[in-house]
Structure formats: C-alpha cells, structure tokens
Design a protein around this motif. Structure first.
Motif, mmCIF file in Angstrom:
data_model
loop_
_atom_site.group_PDB
_atom_site.id
_atom_site.type_symbol
_atom_site.label_atom_id
_atom_site.label_comp_id
_atom_site.label_asym_id
_atom_site.label_seq_id
_atom_site.Cartn_x
_atom_site.Cartn_y
_atom_site.Cartn_z
ATOM 1 N N GLU A 197 0.138 7.873 -11.549
ATOM 2 C CA GLU A 197 -0.218 7.413 -12.859
ATOM 3 C C GLU A 197 0.827 6.112 -12.924
ATOM 4 O OE1 GLU A 197 1.045 7.459 -18.074
ATOM 5 O OE2 GLU A 197 0.995 8.707 -16.743
ATOM 6 N N GLN A 198 1.943 5.718 -12.389
ATOM 7 C CA GLN A 198 2.403 4.879 -12.209
ATOM 8 C C GLN A 198 2.697 4.331 -11.320
ATOM 9 O OE1 GLN A 198 6.262 5.774 -9.720
ATOM 10 N NE2 GLN A 198 6.611 3.210 -9.121
ATOM 11 N N LEU A 199 1.167 4.306 -10.148
ATOM 12 C CA LEU A 199 -0.119 3.552 -9.099
ATOM 13 C C LEU A 199 -1.226 3.196 -9.623
ATOM 14 C CD1 LEU A 199 0.251 5.748 -6.023
ATOM 15 C CD2 LEU A 199 1.513 3.216 -6.532
ATOM 16 N N LYS A 200 -1.133 3.815 -11.686
ATOM 17 C CA LYS A 200 -2.097 3.449 -11.671
ATOM 18 C C LYS A 200 -3.809 3.687 -11.206
ATOM 19 C CE LYS A 200 -0.155 -1.106 -13.682
ATOM 20 N NZ LYS A 200 -0.426 -2.009 -14.147
ATOM 21 N N ALA A 201 -3.828 4.815 -10.477
ATOM 22 C CA ALA A 201 -4.407 5.402 -9.934
ATOM 23 C C ALA A 201 -5.641 6.125 -11.244
ATOM 24 C CB ALA A 201 -3.801 7.025 -9.365
ATOM 25 N N CYS A 202 -6.646 6.233 -10.912
ATOM 26 C CA CYS A 202 -7.779 6.748 -11.784
ATOM 27 C C CYS A 202 -8.070 8.011 -10.970
ATOM 28 C CB CYS A 202 -9.341 5.441 -11.948
ATOM 29 S SG CYS A 202 -8.309 4.576 -13.472
ATOM 30 N N PRO A 203 -8.677 8.855 -11.874
ATOM 31 C CA PRO A 203 -9.199 10.083 -11.047
ATOM 32 C C PRO A 203 -10.139 10.149 -10.051
ATOM 33 C CG PRO A 203 -9.383 10.540 -13.495
ATOM 34 C CD PRO A 203 -8.916 9.524 -13.425
ATOM 35 N N GLY A 204 -11.427 8.961 -10.408
ATOM 36 C CA GLY A 204 -11.850 8.758 -8.469
ATOM 37 C C GLY A 204 -11.020 8.560 -7.485
ATOM 38 N N ASP A 205 -9.625 7.896 -8.054
ATOM 39 C CA ASP A 205 -9.707 7.083 -6.913
ATOM 40 C C ASP A 205 -9.380 8.080 -5.448
ATOM 41 O OD1 ASP A 205 -9.869 4.701 -8.482
ATOM 42 O OD2 ASP A 205 -8.047 4.557 -9.104
ATOM 43 N N ALA A 206 -8.645 7.146 -4.141
ATOM 44 C CA ALA A 206 -8.373 7.612 -3.221
ATOM 45 C C ALA A 206 -6.793 6.850 -3.577
ATOM 46 C CB ALA A 206 -9.298 7.773 -2.376
ATOM 47 N N VAL A 207 -6.272 7.832 -3.299
ATOM 48 C CA VAL A 207 -4.488 6.932 -2.965
ATOM 49 C C VAL A 207 -4.045 7.059 -1.728
ATOM 50 C CG1 VAL A 207 -2.053 7.066 -3.174
ATOM 51 C CG2 VAL A 207 -3.624 7.403 -5.116
ATOM 52 N N ILE A 208 -3.716 5.772 -1.814
ATOM 53 C CA ILE A 208 -3.791 5.438 0.349
ATOM 54 C C ILE A 208 -2.318 5.367 0.538
ATOM 55 C CG2 ILE A 208 -4.143 3.880 2.750
ATOM 56 C CD1 ILE A 208 -7.226 3.841 1.076
ATOM 57 N N ALA A 209 -1.594 6.002 1.151
ATOM 58 C CA ALA A 209 0.452 5.823 1.453
ATOM 59 C C ALA A 209 -0.010 5.367 3.223
ATOM 60 C CB ALA A 209 0.314 6.596 1.087
ATOM 61 N N LEU A 210 1.222 4.499 3.352
ATOM 62 C CA LEU A 210 1.789 4.283 4.109
ATOM 63 C C LEU A 210 3.088 3.969 4.516
ATOM 64 C CD1 LEU A 210 1.005 0.736 6.176
ATOM 65 C CD2 LEU A 210 3.423 1.766 6.774
ATOM 66 N N ILE A 211 4.273 4.666 4.946
ATOM 67 C CA ILE A 211 5.130 5.323 4.442
ATOM 68 C C ILE A 211 6.043 4.471 6.166
ATOM 69 C CG2 ILE A 211 7.275 6.463 4.625
ATOM 70 C CD1 ILE A 211 5.710 8.761 2.747
ATOM 71 N N GLY A 212 6.987 3.196 6.184
ATOM 72 C CA GLY A 212 7.678 3.386 7.320
ATOM 73 C C GLY A 212 8.266 1.233 7.045
ATOM 74 N N ARG A 213 9.202 1.419 8.265
ATOM 75 C CA ARG A 213 9.867 0.473 7.800
ATOM 76 C C ARG A 213 9.226 -0.808 8.302
ATOM 77 N NH1 ARG A 213 15.363 -0.233 7.963
ATOM 78 N NH2 ARG A 213 15.820 1.566 8.947
ATOM 79 N N ILE A 214 9.444 -1.849 7.185
ATOM 80 C CA ILE A 214 8.516 -3.108 7.234
ATOM 81 C C ILE A 214 8.801 -3.972 8.038
ATOM 82 C CG2 ILE A 214 7.944 -5.216 6.301
ATOM 83 C CD1 ILE A 214 7.507 -3.465 3.737
ATOM 84 N N ASN A 215 8.171 -4.166 9.357
ATOM 85 C CA ASN A 215 8.539 -5.208 10.119
ATOM 86 C C ASN A 215 6.795 -5.336 10.883
ATOM 87 O OD1 ASN A 215 7.384 -2.667 12.032
ATOM 88 N ND2 ASN A 215 9.699 -2.532 12.023
ATOM 89 N N ARG A 216 7.105 -6.024 12.054
ATOM 90 C CA ARG A 216 5.626 -6.966 12.873
ATOM 91 C C ARG A 216 5.633 -5.486 13.566
ATOM 92 N NH1 ARG A 216 6.040 -7.616 17.768
ATOM 93 N NH2 ARG A 216 8.213 -6.840 19.177
ATOM 94 N N LEU A 217 5.824 -3.855 13.690
ATOM 95 C CA LEU A 217 5.127 -3.210 14.366
ATOM 96 C C LEU A 217 4.328 -2.176 13.640
ATOM 97 C CD1 LEU A 217 8.415 -2.489 16.471
ATOM 98 C CD2 LEU A 217 5.843 -4.345 16.985
ATOM 99 N N LYS A 218 4.370 -2.004 12.557
ATOM 100 C CA LYS A 218 4.385 -0.491 11.745
ATOM 101 C C LYS A 218 3.092 -0.786 11.421
ATOM 102 C CE LYS A 218 7.632 1.920 12.059
ATOM 103 N NZ LYS A 218 7.237 3.497 13.315
ATOM 104 N N GLY A 219 2.034 -2.498 11.051
ATOM 105 C CA GLY A 219 0.415 -2.432 10.155
ATOM 106 C C GLY A 219 0.507 -2.721 9.411
ATOM 107 N N GLN A 220 1.555 -3.401 7.943
ATOM 108 C CA GLN A 220 1.569 -3.162 7.055
ATOM 109 C C GLN A 220 0.465 -3.973 6.793
ATOM 110 O OE1 GLN A 220 4.520 -2.795 8.035
ATOM 111 N NE2 GLN A 220 5.756 -1.466 7.483
ATOM 112 N N GLN A 221 1.155 -5.355 7.762
ATOM 113 C CA GLN A 221 -0.447 -6.241 6.730
ATOM 114 C C GLN A 221 -1.715 -6.332 7.511
ATOM 115 O OE1 GLN A 221 0.286 -10.205 7.151
ATOM 116 N NE2 GLN A 221 2.689 -10.065 7.056
ATOM 117 N N LEU A 222 -2.057 -5.581 9.054
ATOM 118 C CA LEU A 222 -3.783 -4.608 9.272
ATOM 119 C C LEU A 222 -4.079 -4.101 7.659
ATOM 120 C CD1 LEU A 222 -5.138 -5.054 12.114
ATOM 121 C CD2 LEU A 222 -4.522 -2.778 12.241
#
Length: 389
Positions: A197-222
């Motif tokens: 609910e915090q993510l405002k995910a509707c029943p049909g939404d797929a929640v995609i999670a990326l967990i890791g330190r934010i830096n140039r290697l983890k691919g957040q911008q990708l």
C-alpha cells in the motif's frame, strides 16, 4: 572436551550489506562449535547490535583499510601510523588471549594480514570482491594475498578465477565456499499489505525490488532506463522500489539517481528508500527481484534472500550471479549494462504471474539444496580445522 580456539575476525564496516551479513551469520553459528569468534570492526553500526544480540564478542578498534584514498601518496604515508594504532588496539582488547586463526573478512582489511604475520598466526583472507578497476589495485591485492594469506576463501568460482588469472600461484591456497543463508523469518501478511500500500501497488501490479548500496556498480540507473523502456512499450502495471543508502561522501550517486528518476516517464512508479533492517518485508512484498550490476558481483547475497522468499531473480549475467541463478528455471540472466535486455526480461516477468510463481518456487528449492548456512559452515570449519591441527 577440547579447549575452544579463538578466531579473530577483522572487518571493514558495521553495516548490514552482503559481506556484513556473511560475517554475522558465520560468527553467530561458530558459537555452536569448538571455535570462539571475536569480531573487531572500526566503527559502530547495526552490525554491532546484531552481533551482540547473537551473543558474539565484538569490539570497535582502529583498523587499517585499503581504499582508493589509500592509494594516494598521502594515504600510503599514513599507513605505518594507522597500523601501529591498529596493533595496539588489538593487543589491548585481546588481553593476552591466544588467537588460533585470524580471519580477514574482505580484501579491504590490511591490518589482519600484517598482524597475523607479526604474531605467526595462520591467516585466512575471505575475498568478497572482484576488483577490476583500477588495475593497480588488482595487482597490489594479488601480491598481498600471495605474501600474507595461508588460505583464501573465495565466495564464488568467478572470484577465484579472477584472482588466479592475475596471480597463478594463489590457486593452491584458494577454497571456493559459496555463502549460505540461515532460516528466514516467516512472512507477516499485515506488514506485506502495508508495504504494498505504501508503494501504491494495485492488485494487478508487479512490485520489482532492487536492494543494495547506491553506487555506480549496482545498476540502479540502468533499472530506471529499463523502466522507461517498459513504459514506452505500454507495460505500466509495475512498481519499482530501490532500497539502499550511499557511503558517506558519495551522496552524488543518490542525487544522480533521483535526477534520472525525475526524467523518466515512469517516475511516479519508482520509489527510493533508505537502507532498512526490515529486508524480509521488502522481499515478501515484491514479486520480482532485480540485480542489474554493471560490474561482476563476486557473489550476490541479495539473490539468495530473494530466492529464500520464493521470488524469481532478474540479474546481470556475469560474476558470481551466474552460479546462483539458473536461467529459465529460477530467473533470467541478462546482458550486462544493457537496458533493453533488462527490460525484455522484466516484461516477461511482469506479464506472466504463473511463470513468476514457478520460478520463485524453483529458486526456493535451489536455495534449500545448495545455499544454506549449514552447508557453508561445514566448509568454513573444515578450513579452520586444516590450520589449527
């Protein structure tokens, strides 16, 4: 009953990311063995709290750490003084107790190699990194391992191969021991519902999670680039949550990430959250785990966590992740640094809930068969036994 052997662990940080979690698990489980763990870190942090909660002896003391800053002239000139302080601190906290094995957890800890050599104590260097850049660092670490490591624990075959390709003489001392994960807590349905609910995910939404330190290697911008592509393809029933914090002094990575999100057509569907100790709530609440690392991961503890939560994993196809994920069975391995192939895999996962479920179940079975903490500890204790008997 034979006397317990003290294992002195030196570690570079007190966070709760990959190598921190490995140390916490190993030291906690050693309490059940003939080995007594003593953990030393240079700063306070959540790792200290968790170690003490588990009953592990731990201390905060000066440690000499190798970093990009150390490679400068000023950094090199400061090493002797730092080492002297480290040695004094460690000697003081041990209070004359004998150490049977010194375990340096990560390549960044320099104190361990030299303190063990000075006291003629067997030294285990636990390598959690694949260091490609700068090239000078790769050379320096290779020589340090050659001179100061009695055993080298590599967290993956990829890590071992990288070390040996740069320093062939290390092969006989390397042991590949995959990280393991202990039993996870049961899912909490109320927490899952609140998080989605915090993510405002509707029943049909797929929640995609990326967990890791934010830096140039983890691919957040990708991942943001891939989300933009999905949006332009008309795939919009997803929510992305990026969980992690930056190393102090590297806040520019977080600023750049937020700028990239603001410029994306999918901006309203992407959230950034600081590091949380409630990592299982994130995994239980999501539908897909993504690890789009732009450089090879030595292992990938987040992949194990996602699999233990029964989630399919979409990951960059290089490094240790290729030893964890079975493409087409437990997830997808995509072309590294390629937003289009990442978007393709995510599209498959988003649009086929039954496939996600099958892959998640297969990933859970693989974790239980290959990546438990019991299995890791059996192999770790065998290395210590080699050195103390």
């Amino acid at each position: 009953m034979s006397p317990r052997h003290n294992i002195l662990f030196l570690h570079q940080s007190a966070d709760l990311y990959g190598s921190d979690k490995v140390l916490l698990a190993v030291a906690s489980r050693l309490l059940e063995s003939q080995f007594h763990p003593i953990v030393v870190v240079p700063v306070d942090g959540p790792l200290i709290d968790e170690l003490r909660r588990a009953g592990v002896e731990c201390h905060i003391a000066s440690l000499t750490r190798l970093s990009r800053g150390t490679m400068s002239l000023r950094g090199i000139l400061g090493i002797p003084g730092e080492l002297a302080r480290s040695f004094r601190d460690i000697d003081a906290l041990l209070q004359g107790r004998r150490v049977s094995v010194l375990h340096s957890n990560t390549l960044a800890v320099l104190t361990g190699a030299l303190w063990a050599g000075r006291h003629r104590i067997p030294h285990v260097w636990h390598v959690h990194e694949i260091i490609i850049h700068p090239r000078l660092a790769t050379i320096i670490y290779g020589h340090l391992l050659k001179w100061f490591a009695d055993r080298i624990i590599c967290v993956s075959r990829a890590t071992c191969s990288h070390l040996v390709s740069n320093q062939a003489s290390l092969a006989s001392r390397c042991r590949v021991i995959w990280n393991g994960l202990d039993h996870r807590p049961p899912p909490r349905q109320a927490a899952i519902a609140a998080y989605r609910e915090q993510l405002k995910a509707c029943p049909g939404d797929a929640v995609i999670a990326l967990i890791g330190r934010i830096n140039r290697l983890k691919g957040q911008q990708l991942l943001v680039q891939a989300a933009s592509q999905l949006w332009r393809r008309g795939i919009r029933n997803f929510r992305i949550v990026i969980v992690g914090s930056v190393v102090p002094g590297q806040e520019h990575f977080l600023h750049a990430l937020k700028q990239a999100i603001a410029a994306s057509p999918a901006a309203a569907h992407i959230s950034v959250q600081s590091f949380t100790s409630e990592v299982w709530t994130v995994w239980d609440s999501c539908d897909i785990a993504v690890i789009p690392s732009t450089e090879p991961e030595s292992f990938g503890m987040v992949a194990l966590e996602a699999m233990a939560a029964g989630k399919p994993v979409v990951a960059a196809g290089h490094g240790g992740l290729t030893e964890i994920i079975v493409p087409g069975h437990t997830g997808w391995l995509v072309t590294p640094r390629n937003a289009s192939t990442l978007a393709d895999a995510l599209q498959h996962a988003i649009t086929d809930p039954s496939l996600r479920k099958r892959m998640g179940q297969a990933g859970l079975a693989r974790y239980e068969a290959e990546f438990t903490l019991d299995r890791q500890m059996q192999n770790m204790v065998a290395v210590y036994d080699e050195l103390v008997h």
